[in-house]
Design an enzyme around this catalytic site. Structure first.
Site, PDB file in Angstrom:
ATOM      1  N   TYR A   1       0.823  -1.211   0.000  1.00 22.12           N
ATOM      2  CA  TYR A   1       0.000   0.000   0.000  1.00 22.12           C
ATOM      3  C   TYR A   1       0.860   1.266   0.000  1.00 22.12           C
ATOM      4  CZ  TYR A   1       1.004   1.021   4.932  1.00 22.12           C
ATOM      5  OH  TYR A   1       1.624   1.362   6.098  1.00 22.12           O
TER       6      TYR A   1
ATOM      7  N   LYS B   1       6.457  -2.009   1.890  1.00 24.32           N
ATOM      8  CA  LYS B   1       5.293  -1.378   2.527  1.00 24.32           C
ATOM      9  C   LYS B   1       4.121  -2.358   2.452  1.00 24.32           C
ATOM     10  CE  LYS B   1       3.356   3.270   2.998  1.00 24.32           C
ATOM     11  NZ  LYS B   1       3.424   3.313   4.460  1.00 24.32           N
TER      12      LYS B   1
ATOM     13  N   GLU C   1      13.181   2.323  13.685  1.00 25.60           N
ATOM     14  CA  GLU C   1      12.245   3.353  13.213  1.00 25.60           C
ATOM     15  C   GLU C   1      11.049   3.399  14.152  1.00 25.60           C
ATOM     16  OE1 GLU C   1      10.426   2.433   9.405  1.00 25.60           O
ATOM     17  OE2 GLU C   1      10.187   0.318   9.935  1.00 25.60           O
TER      18      GLU C   1
ATOM     19  N   LEU D   1      11.367   1.094   6.737  1.00 21.78           N
ATOM     20  CA  LEU D   1      10.746   1.578   5.509  1.00 21.78           C
ATOM     21  C   LEU D   1      11.448   2.888   5.139  1.00 21.78           C
ATOM     22  CD1 LEU D   1       8.289   1.130   3.538  1.00 21.78           C
ATOM     23  CD2 LEU D   1       7.259   3.036   4.777  1.00 21.78           C
TER      24      LEU D   1
HETATM   25  N1  PMP Z   1       8.112   3.688   8.760  1.00 19.91           N
HETATM   26  C1  PMP Z   1       6.951   3.028   8.836  1.00 19.91           C
HETATM   27  C2  PMP Z   1       6.931   1.682   9.499  1.00 19.91           C
HETATM   28  C3  PMP Z   1       5.761   3.597   8.323  1.00 19.91           C
HETATM   29  O1  PMP Z   1       4.598   2.929   8.402  1.00 19.91           O
HETATM   30  C4  PMP Z   1       5.822   4.885   7.744  1.00 19.91           C
HETATM   31  C5  PMP Z   1       4.572   5.550   7.226  1.00 19.91           C
HETATM   32  N2  PMP Z   1       4.043   4.875   6.166  1.00 19.91           N
HETATM   33  C6  PMP Z   1       7.054   5.543   7.673  1.00 19.91           C
HETATM   34  C7  PMP Z   1       8.183   4.908   8.187  1.00 19.91           C
HETATM   35  C8  PMP Z   1       7.171   6.908   7.047  1.00 19.91           C
HETATM   36  O2  PMP Z   1       7.037   6.830   5.644  1.00 19.91           O
HETATM   37  P1  PMP Z   1       6.508   8.054   4.783  1.00 19.91           P
HETATM   38  O3  PMP Z   1       7.368   9.224   5.103  1.00 19.91           O
HETATM   39  O4  PMP Z   1       6.676   7.601   3.373  1.00 19.91           O
HETATM   40  O5  PMP Z   1       5.082   8.288   5.166  1.00 19.91           O
END
Ligand code: PMP
Length: 277
Positions: free
Chosen positions: A30, A143, A175, A199
Site C-alpha cells: 500500500y 510497505k 524506526e 521503511l
Molecule cells: N516507517 C513506517 C513503518 C511507516 O509505516 C511509515 C509511514 N508509512 C514511515 C516509516 C514513514 O514513511 P513516509 O514518510 O513515506 O510516510
C-alpha cells in the site's frame, strides 16, 4: 467515490471477495499519499516505492502506471479533496485459500480519499514516544499490508500515554511504528540507513535533502538507545506527521521538553515546500 481497479464507484458499491488474499494473508502492499491544496505531494516518489514494493512480492499492476497516476488525480478531483490523504493498496486478489501464489488471479486495487488537517498543535509542542523491542520481520523495507507488529507497538505506546512507539533491535534504534526516527547530536543529523530494517520514508528522504540544503550534515547510520535518549534533538517523520518533534521518550526528557533549533528549521523548510505553489 472510491477507486476499485479501474473504476470509480461509490463506497457502498465497492465489494471485495471474502477470500481476497489481502484480507486473509495481508498479501499486498500500500501507499499513503498526502494531498495539500488539492495537489498530490511527492506523487512520483510514492508511486516509485509502490512499484518497488510490488516487485518485492512479485505483484504486477494490472494496468499502465500512467493510468494509475491519472486515476489517483481524478479521485482527488471527484471527491473535491483539498487537504487530506489518498490511501491506495493492491492485493494478489481472490482465490481459494492456499498459501502459495494462485494461478490466474487478478490483483485488486482499491483507493479512497480522506480529509485530514496538519497536526499543528503536536508539531508545535512535540510528542512523547515509548520504546518497543522491534519484533517485526526482516523485510520492513516493503510497505506490506501486514502491519500487526506496528499495530501492537503503537497500542503499547498509547497504553503508556505516548503518541508513537520507537522500535529498537537490541541496542540499535530502527524506526517508529509508522514513522522514521532522526536524532541530532553534535550538530549532525543521524538516521537509520535505508536497508531491510526500516521503511525508506518519502518524508525521510525529503528531510535529508532539506537538511543538506540547510547545511546540516546527514549521516545515514544506525544509533543506539543511549544515543537516542541523550540526543540534543529527536524527531520522527511521516506523510501525515511531517517533521514531528519528540520531547520525551519513556522517562527521558529530550531537548528540555521543547522543539529543538534544527528541528524547527527543518519544520520551517518543510512547511515552505508544502505551501509553495
Ligand atoms: N516507517 C513506517 C513503518 C511507516 O509505516 C511509515 C509511514 N508509512 C514511515 C516509516 C514513514 O514513511 P513516509 O514518510 O513515506 O510516510
Amino acid at each position: 467515490m472510491i477507486l476499485l481497479n479501474n473504476q470509480f464507484v461509490s463506497r457502498d458499491e465497492g465489494k471485495v471477495d471474502i477470500e481476497d488474499r489481502g484480507y486473509q494473508f495481508g498479501d499486498g502492499v500500500y501507499e499513503v499519499i498526502r494531498v495539500y491544496n488539492g495537489k498530490l505531494f511527492s506523487l512520483a516518489e510514492h508511486l516509485e516505492r509502490f512499484k518497488r514494493s510490488m516487485v518485492a512480492i512479485s505483484l504486477k499492476l494490472p494496468y499502465a502506471s500512467e493510468t494509475l497516476t491519472d486515476n489517483l488525480k481524478t479521485l482527488v478531483e471527484k471527491n473535491n479533496l483539498r487537504n487530506g490523504i489518498i490511501y491506495i493498496q493492491i492485493t494478489r486478489g481472490a482465490a481459494s485459500r492456499n498459501h502459495g501464489f494462485p494461478n490466474n488471479t487478478t490483483p485488486v486495487i482499491s483507493a479512497y480519499t480522506k480529509e485530514i488537517s496538519r497536526p499543528i498543535e503536536a508539531l508545535n509542542s512535540g510528542i512523547s514516544a515509548h520504546l518497543v523491542e522491534d519484533f517485526r520481520w526482516l523485510r520492513c523495507d516493503i510497505k506490506s499490508l501486514n502491519l500487526l507488529g506496528n499495530v501492537l507497538a503503537k497500542q503499547e505506546a498509547l497504553d503508556h500515554g505516548c503518541q508513537e512507539a520507537i522500535f529498537h533491535r537490541g541496542e540499535r534504534v530502527t524506526e517508529g511504528s509508522s514513522t522514521n526516527v532522526f536524532i541530532i547530536r553534535a550538530g549532525k543529523l543521524l538516521t537509520h540507513p535505508a536497508d531491510n530494517f526500516i521503511l525508506n520514508g518519502i518524508t525521510r528522504r525529503y528531510v535529508i535533502e532539506l537538511a543538506c540544503q540547510l547545511g546540516l550534515p546527514v549521516i545515514e547510520k544506525s544509533f543506539t538507545l543511549n544515543e537516542l535518549l541523550t540526543a540534543d534533538e529527536v524527531f520522527v517523520t511521516s506523510t501525515t506527521q511531517e517533521v514531528m518533534p519528540v520531547v520525551k521518550i519513556n522517562q527521558s526528557t529530550i531537548a528540555e521538553g521543547r522543539v529543538g533549533k534544527w528541528t524547527q528549521l527543518l519544520q520551517n523548510a518543510f512547511e515552505s515546500a508544502i505551501t509553495s505553489p
